[in-house]
Design an enzyme around this catalytic site. Sequence first.
Site, PDB file in Angstrom:
ATOM      1  CG  LEU A  94      -1.934  -0.907   1.560  1.00 50.46           C
ATOM      2  CD1 LEU A  94      -2.469  -0.682   2.980  1.00 50.46           C
ATOM      3  CD2 LEU A  94      -3.049  -0.688   0.552  1.00 50.46           C
ATOM      4  CG  HIS A  95       2.637   3.381  -2.962  1.00 47.46           C
ATOM      5  ND1 HIS A  95       2.319   2.285  -3.708  1.00 47.46           N
ATOM      6  CD2 HIS A  95       2.800   4.398  -3.831  1.00 47.46           C
ATOM      7  CE1 HIS A  95       2.300   2.624  -4.985  1.00 47.46           C
ATOM      8  NE2 HIS A  95       2.587   3.894  -5.099  1.00 47.46           N
ATOM      9  NE  ARG A  96      -1.652   3.995  -6.862  1.00 46.38           N
ATOM     10  CZ  ARG A  96      -0.647   4.521  -7.513  1.00 46.38           C
ATOM     11  NH1 ARG A  96      -0.420   5.808  -7.440  1.00 46.38           N
ATOM     12  NH2 ARG A  96       0.131   3.788  -8.252  1.00 46.38           N
ATOM     13  NE  ARG A 148       2.795   8.897  -0.276  1.00 47.60           N
ATOM     14  CZ  ARG A 148       2.510  10.205  -0.254  1.00 47.60           C
ATOM     15  NH1 ARG A 148       1.635  10.671   0.595  1.00 47.60           N
ATOM     16  NH2 ARG A 148       3.086  11.023  -1.093  1.00 47.60           N
ATOM     17  CG  ASP A 177      -1.951   1.199  -2.949  1.00 44.16           C
ATOM     18  OD1 ASP A 177      -0.782   0.817  -3.154  1.00 44.16           O
ATOM     19  OD2 ASP A 177      -2.250   1.977  -2.020  1.00 44.16           O
TER      20      ASP A 177
END
Length: 398
Positions: A227-229, A262, A306
């Site tokens: 996940l990083h969006r 992030r 994502d």
Amino acid sequence: MTIPPACPTLLHVVGTRPNFMKVASVMAAVERWNAGCAASEEVSASPARQRLRQVLVHTGQHYDERMSRVFFHDLRLPEPDYYLGVGSGTHAEQTARIMLALEPVVERERPDLVVVVGDVNSTLAAALVAAKLRVPVAHVEAGLRSRDRAMPEELNRLVTDQLADLLFTTSRDADANLAVEGIASDRIFLVGNTMIDTLDAHLPKALEGTVLDGFNLDHADYAVATLHRPSNVDDLGDLERLARALARISERLPVIFPVHARTRANLQRLGLWELVEKRARLILTEPLGYLDFLSLLAQARLVLTDSGGIQEETTVLGVPCLTLRTTTERPVTIWEGTNRLVDPYDEDAVVDAAEAVLAAPAEAAHRPELWDGRAGDRIVSVLAEWLRRGIGVGGHTG
Ligand code: UD1
């Protein structure tokens, strides 16, 4: 191989983790092209092909050992000729810093073509710098559209494609998107997928690795999550729902979760770190290198992500992929591959989709048209011919 300075120069610009796999394919294909030129020079005094010189610029958008250095090592990329060291910042700061640092490099090198890949801020900044200096631009992975302008990458894609002279696409839907935006068909080349070239070249080596041993899994069934969006990880409610969904899925099978910088920062800042850290079978790791991650993906029962590129990699590997987004710019991975979209804002929907995959029979690997490991060679053939004919900038009026 020594390349005479008079040869046409390609200047490749990369900045982030997903750029490195794409440029690796193109640079390796240029090396093969040059080796072919050397062979034809031996049999003819005026060979039909000319060698290409390549210069690699790393903007430094990603700079960590784990987000950058390890990829250069795993992919055997050469040391960058220029490292711009721009680092993190807001989108405007990052884009502007890349432009400021890249402009003198392009002026000094005066390349015949600037090659940009993907859709990150480095892609957009480099395309802008080159186009304003009237240096032709080639965009690898052109034409992908999510139609979601809240995604920074969608804005980068739209503008880069308008600036590019040569547009290399991975699928027919991308060609159609470009046509709708008024881009002339003689500048669009369906070549296949450079990310899959790199996967094919490295999968055997990846599978020899021992990364799985480090996770102490009691059986082979496991899921991988990334996940990083910003749309998933920047807001407390959204990130908490996804963290809970991963925790629930980990009760069913171990979930290996390499945590992007992030995402880690936000989990900690928003007080969610304990929620994920305390789960015995939700296995948190630092971001992994290319070979280790590819090995994990290839052997996984299920992937939740994502990311953009992972949707493509799982399609070719035949691993079910749940994309935690409401849109995708890579619909071919749904039509033909193992990918499906799952509403990331609905915790139960994510868990139910994972359950459904685990209950279903294994899926077959599938390769969309031209995802055959040779996209880089096709790109270099087109570039070399285009340079030979000396079309240059202004070859289009769009
Ligand atoms: C960027 C790309 C995205 C790509 C992703 C892959 C844009 C608009 N986004 O998003 O398309 O899918 O990379 O990872 O270009 N950080 C580190 N170490 C690093 C790099 C970043 O700690 O080496 C931190 C930064 O300080 C920042 C965060 O990670 O806080 C996000 O980095 P950034 O490059 O801004 O965007 P990504 O979310 O990585």
